[in-house]
Design a protein around this motif. Sequence first.
Motif, mmCIF file in Angstrom:
data_model
loop_
_atom_site.group_PDB
_atom_site.id
_atom_site.type_symbol
_atom_site.label_atom_id
_atom_site.label_comp_id
_atom_site.label_asym_id
_atom_site.label_seq_id
_atom_site.Cartn_x
_atom_site.Cartn_y
_atom_site.Cartn_z
ATOM 1 N N VAL A 1 60.198 -5.951 41.310
ATOM 2 C CA VAL A 1 59.962 -5.511 39.930
ATOM 3 C C VAL A 1 61.098 -4.614 39.468
ATOM 4 N N ARG A 2 61.500 -3.696 40.347
ATOM 5 C CA ARG A 2 62.600 -2.797 40.000
ATOM 6 C C ARG A 2 63.895 -3.573 39.768
ATOM 7 N N GLU A 3 64.127 -4.627 40.547
ATOM 8 C CA GLU A 3 65.324 -5.448 40.377
ATOM 9 C C GLU A 3 65.278 -6.215 39.056
ATOM 10 N N ALA A 4 64.098 -6.720 38.710
ATOM 11 C CA ALA A 4 63.990 -7.536 37.499
ATOM 12 C C ALA A 4 64.091 -6.694 36.227
ATOM 13 N N VAL A 5 63.469 -5.513 36.240
ATOM 14 C CA VAL A 5 63.412 -4.685 35.031
ATOM 15 C C VAL A 5 64.582 -3.722 34.967
ATOM 16 N N GLY A 6 64.984 -3.189 36.110
ATOM 17 C CA GLY A 6 66.028 -2.185 36.140
ATOM 18 C C GLY A 6 65.484 -0.814 35.844
ATOM 19 N N CYS A 7 64.570 -0.357 36.685
ATOM 20 C CA CYS A 7 63.881 0.892 36.409
ATOM 21 C C CYS A 7 63.732 1.687 37.683
ATOM 22 N N ARG A 8 63.113 2.865 37.541
ATOM 23 C CA ARG A 8 62.826 3.702 38.686
ATOM 24 C C ARG A 8 61.617 3.172 39.455
ATOM 25 N N ASN A 9 61.431 3.734 40.657
ATOM 26 C CA ASN A 9 60.412 3.208 41.546
ATOM 27 C C ASN A 9 58.998 3.415 40.973
ATOM 28 N N ASP A 10 58.692 4.624 40.480
ATOM 29 C CA ASP A 10 57.335 4.883 39.973
ATOM 30 C C ASP A 10 56.999 4.009 38.771
ATOM 31 N N TYR A 11 57.974 3.835 37.914
ATOM 32 C CA TYR A 11 57.746 2.979 36.751
ATOM 33 C C TYR A 11 57.520 1.537 37.190
ATOM 34 N N GLY A 12 58.274 1.084 38.168
ATOM 35 C CA GLY A 12 58.068 -0.267 38.677
ATOM 36 C C GLY A 12 56.707 -0.450 39.296
ATOM 37 N N LEU A 13 56.233 0.565 40.031
ATOM 38 C CA LEU A 13 54.890 0.484 40.600
ATOM 39 C C LEU A 13 53.824 0.389 39.519
ATOM 40 N N ARG A 14 53.976 1.142 38.454
ATOM 41 C CA ARG A 14 53.010 1.085 37.354
ATOM 42 C C ARG A 14 53.017 -0.278 36.682
ATOM 43 N N LEU A 15 54.217 -0.834 36.495
ATOM 44 C CA LEU A 15 54.288 -2.184 35.914
ATOM 45 C C LEU A 15 53.609 -3.201 36.813
ATOM 46 N N ARG A 16 53.896 -3.127 38.102
ATOM 47 C CA ARG A 16 53.277 -4.086 39.032
ATOM 48 C C ARG A 16 51.763 -3.975 39.007
ATOM 49 N N ASP A 17 51.249 -2.740 39.090
ATOM 50 C CA ASP A 17 49.797 -2.548 39.102
ATOM 51 C C ASP A 17 49.153 -3.012 37.802
ATOM 52 N N ALA A 18 49.852 -2.814 36.679
ATOM 53 C CA ALA A 18 49.292 -3.236 35.390
ATOM 54 C C ALA A 18 49.177 -4.749 35.320
ATOM 55 N N VAL A 19 50.202 -5.454 35.766
ATOM 56 C CA VAL A 19 50.165 -6.929 35.724
ATOM 57 C C VAL A 19 49.109 -7.448 36.687
ATOM 58 N N ARG A 20 49.005 -6.814 37.864
ATOM 59 C CA ARG A 20 47.959 -7.240 38.799
ATOM 60 C C ARG A 20 46.571 -7.006 38.206
ATOM 61 N N ALA A 21 46.398 -5.882 37.518
ATOM 62 C CA ALA A 21 45.092 -5.602 36.906
ATOM 63 C C ALA A 21 44.774 -6.624 35.833
ATOM 64 N N GLU A 22 45.748 -7.011 35.032
ATOM 65 C CA GLU A 22 45.520 -8.045 34.012
ATOM 66 C C GLU A 22 45.059 -9.347 34.660
ATOM 67 N N THR A 23 45.745 -9.718 35.765
ATOM 68 C CA THR A 23 45.377 -10.985 36.442
ATOM 69 C C THR A 23 43.968 -10.916 37.002
ATOM 70 N N GLN A 24 43.628 -9.795 37.602
ATOM 71 C CA GLN A 24 42.266 -9.652 38.155
ATOM 72 C C GLN A 24 41.231 -9.676 37.056
ATOM 73 N N GLY A 25 41.542 -9.054 35.859
ATOM 74 C CA GLY A 25 40.598 -9.069 34.751
ATOM 75 C C GLY A 25 40.390 -10.480 34.209
ATOM 76 N N ASP A 26 41.465 -11.252 34.144
ATOM 77 C CA ASP A 26 41.351 -12.651 33.677
ATOM 78 C C ASP A 26 40.510 -13.456 34.645
ATOM 79 N N ASN A 27 40.662 -13.209 35.930
ATOM 80 C CA ASN A 27 39.910 -13.997 36.915
ATOM 81 C C ASN A 27 38.425 -13.660 36.858
ATOM 82 N N GLN A 28 38.082 -12.417 36.489
ATOM 83 C CA GLN A 28 36.673 -12.063 36.381
ATOM 84 C C GLN A 28 36.052 -12.659 35.124
#
Length: 417
Positions: free
Chosen positions: A390-417
């Motif tokens: 994520v950090r490589e694709a966006v070009g950001c700091r580590n914490d920001y990349g973790l937040r982006l990853r978790d947000a996209v994962r949460a969206e996917t889990q919400g769609d599956n429910q």
Amino acid sequence: MSSWSEERRRNQAAEAEQHRLDEDAREARRIKAQEIADKRQREERRKDAEEKRTGRAQQRRERMQRRQARAAKREKTLTPGNVYRRGTLLLVALSAAASLPAQVLHFVAISWMLFPIGPAVEGAAWVMAAGVAYADERKLAGWVRWTLRGLSMSAAGFAATINYKYGTSLTAEGLTANEAQAAGIGLAAVTLGGPLFFEVRQWVMTLAAKTATPKQQAEDKARERHRKDRAKKFKDVTDRQRDLLLAAPFGTLSEEDAFDQAWLDKKGAPRGVTADAIADRLDAEADVAAVLASGEHAEEKLAVELLLADIFGRDRGDGGPSGTSGSKPKGGPRGGAPKGRTALGGKGKRPVRGTSATEGDRPLDEADLETVRKLAGALGGTDRLSARNVREAVGCRNDYGLRLRDAVRAETQGDNQ
């Protein structure tokens, strides 16, 4: 009077005591001197014994070295090659010793003035045989060697005929006809055998010198195949190479140096590089740059970016050597591009953008979320997302990349429910 006597007794007692003390001191000095002398003698005997042991050990080592030297000399002397060479020379000497007296006696029986003929005929065979060895050593033409061989065997054949006649004439000396014939055959055989043995010896030595080991033969074969393939593949270069070798003084230019110069003359580049190779490389680099710069191929762009990141060894983990820190940065998720990222800037790599917001209150950018969603699709699922890619694709700091990853994962889990 009594006081004088008492004083005298005290003086005598003191003198006796002093005498006793002097005697004790002398005895102690004698004992100490004796101990020193005994110690010196023991030390001398110990040194003598040690020197004797050292001498005996040295003698044993010298005897062992002499035995090893004799064994090595015997092993070296008794090799098949040495036995053959020296044994042949011994047979040659015995043949000459047996045939020459018969030659001399035969011609002296006719006239003493013919004495030199025997040694001359016998010597001619040996001189010509030695000439063959000399011709082999100097690598003279084949006809020279065969001429010398013919002369040697002709002289040996003539000498063998003389010795055969001399042997059969020994019936006058009291031999039977069979004995005389056996003597004649034996004299003729040794007369011919000597030069023949010497010639066979020379043949064997010449062939042995020319014979290479299997490893050397394989290397020579591979080198010859390489030379032929090179001449077939790069005919214009090898033709130029031959021109350079002929133009240069003999021995001043090596074949490889001449090939390097010929390649440069014909191809205009160092060895192995051609105009087509340069053009193909430039075309490939242009294709990669075009894919990276195109917005229509997001998946290909992300895959190539990740490949280039692995090649350049950047961000080998969260907070790696690229300058991205694993701790919460003070300048926000996109505060200042770290060193090492500018190398890919000209090839479509998006640098880290600056911002004044902190990690805690910086809202997630929708464009960054979309980029991470596309990355998840390219990778085959959000479970393959990591802080690194994520950090490589966006070009950001580590914490920001973790937040982006978790947000996209949460969206996917919400769609599956």
